[in-house]
Scaffold this motif. Structure first.
Motif, PDB file in Angstrom:
ATOM      1  N   GLN A 220      -3.648  -7.249  18.486  1.00 23.09           N
ATOM      2  CA  GLN A 220      -4.253  -8.066  17.437  1.00 23.09           C
ATOM      3  C   GLN A 220      -5.233  -9.085  18.031  1.00 23.09           C
ATOM      4  O   GLN A 220      -6.330  -9.271  17.505  1.00 23.09           O
ATOM      5  CB  GLN A 220      -3.168  -8.792  16.628  1.00 23.09           C
ATOM      6  N   LEU A 221      -4.843  -9.722  19.112  1.00 22.79           N
ATOM      7  CA  LEU A 221      -5.736 -10.680  19.771  1.00 22.79           C
ATOM      8  C   LEU A 221      -6.987  -9.986  20.299  1.00 22.79           C
ATOM      9  O   LEU A 221      -8.097 -10.527  20.201  1.00 22.79           O
ATOM     10  CB  LEU A 221      -5.004 -11.402  20.901  1.00 22.79           C
TER      11      LEU A 221
ATOM     12  N   THR B 202       5.259  -7.698  21.836  1.00 25.26           N
ATOM     13  CA  THR B 202       4.220  -8.330  22.642  1.00 25.26           C
ATOM     14  C   THR B 202       2.961  -7.466  22.656  1.00 25.26           C
ATOM     15  O   THR B 202       1.852  -7.978  22.489  1.00 25.26           O
ATOM     16  CB  THR B 202       4.738  -8.570  24.074  1.00 25.26           C
TER      17      THR B 202
ATOM     18  N   HIS C 192       1.076  -7.845  19.367  1.00 24.39           N
ATOM     19  CA  HIS C 192       0.333  -9.108  19.281  1.00 24.39           C
ATOM     20  C   HIS C 192      -0.883  -9.102  20.202  1.00 24.39           C
ATOM     21  O   HIS C 192      -1.940  -9.633  19.837  1.00 24.39           O
ATOM     22  CB  HIS C 192       1.248 -10.288  19.599  1.00 24.39           C
TER      23      HIS C 192
ATOM     24  N   ARG D 233       1.136 -15.542  18.754  1.00 26.62           N
ATOM     25  CA  ARG D 233      -0.196 -15.192  19.277  1.00 26.62           C
ATOM     26  C   ARG D 233      -0.883 -16.419  19.870  1.00 26.62           C
ATOM     27  O   ARG D 233      -1.552 -16.309  20.902  1.00 26.62           O
ATOM     28  CB  ARG D 233      -1.051 -14.580  18.179  1.00 26.62           C
TER      29      ARG D 233
ATOM     30  N   HIS E 187      -0.425 -16.700  13.627  1.00 26.41           N
ATOM     31  CA  HIS E 187       0.933 -16.389  14.084  1.00 26.41           C
ATOM     32  C   HIS E 187       1.206 -17.213  15.343  1.00 26.41           C
ATOM     33  O   HIS E 187       0.507 -17.056  16.348  1.00 26.41           O
ATOM     34  CB  HIS E 187       1.048 -14.892  14.388  1.00 26.41           C
TER      35      HIS E 187
END
Length: 183
Positions: free
Chosen positions: A56-57, A50, A53, A21, A18
């Motif tokens: 997810q990181l 935000t 994301h 990201r 993405h």
């Protein structure tokens, strides 16, 4: 010496596929720790997106919460590694391709912004900026040795704590498209 890097697995590559990201991770690497609110402002996003994301990181080991700062309402995040490396063939081809497309898009945007800002850089940068290419006719083994040499030079170049700018090197090394190379 060397820089810390991460070589993500398929799931990690999918998480990085993405472009937001990738940009977010890049900001955390170059600008240092930040909150979801400050990153949302920098990226033109809402804080909910935000935060998603960022989670997810973090789930894939690219960032972590910086517990020394902030509070329950204002969480700070930092990059865990200085760079991401992709080891071709170690992940699912679809994950690799999605990641490469996101990187190409992100690099293209960054190159475009750098070219637009070039006329406004201090003259001291004139000799240190290039957008060049060197087409070489090489066999895969020689290409790999060249790539390893370039990576070694980059990774062993020390940071200058007194520098006034972050200098980025985007290394794109690949067979020229359209040659019909197949295994």
């Amino acid at each position: 010496m060397g820089r810390s890097s991460i070589t993500p697995n398929s799931a990690g590559l999918r998480a990085l596929s993405h472009p937001v990201r990738l940009r977010m991770l890049g900001l955390l690497r170059t600008e240092g720790p930040a909150t979801a609110t400050s990153l949302a402002q920098d990226l033109g996003l809402n804080t909910g997106a935000t935060s998603y994301h960022l989670r997810q990181l973090a789930e894939h080991g690219f960032i972590e919460e910086e517990t020394e700062r902030g509070n329950a309402r204002d969480r700070w995040w930092r990059a865990v590694h200085e760079s991401t490396r992709m080891s071709t063939g170690d992940a699912e081809p679809e994950a690799e391709q999605a990641y490469l497309q996101a990187v190409a898009l992100t690099y293209g945007e960054q190159l475009s912004r750098a070219a637009a800002e070039r006329p406004f850089l201090p003259s001291a940068w004139d000799e240190a900026v290039t957008l060049s290419d060197w087409p070489l006719r090489l066999k895969p083994a020689a290409a790999r040795r060249l790539l390893e040499t370039l990576i070694e030079v980059i990774e062993n170049t020390p940071d200058d704590p007194d520098a006034d700018a972050t200098y980025t090197i985007q290394l794109g090394a690949f067979p020229l498209p359209g040659q019909g190379l197949e295994e």
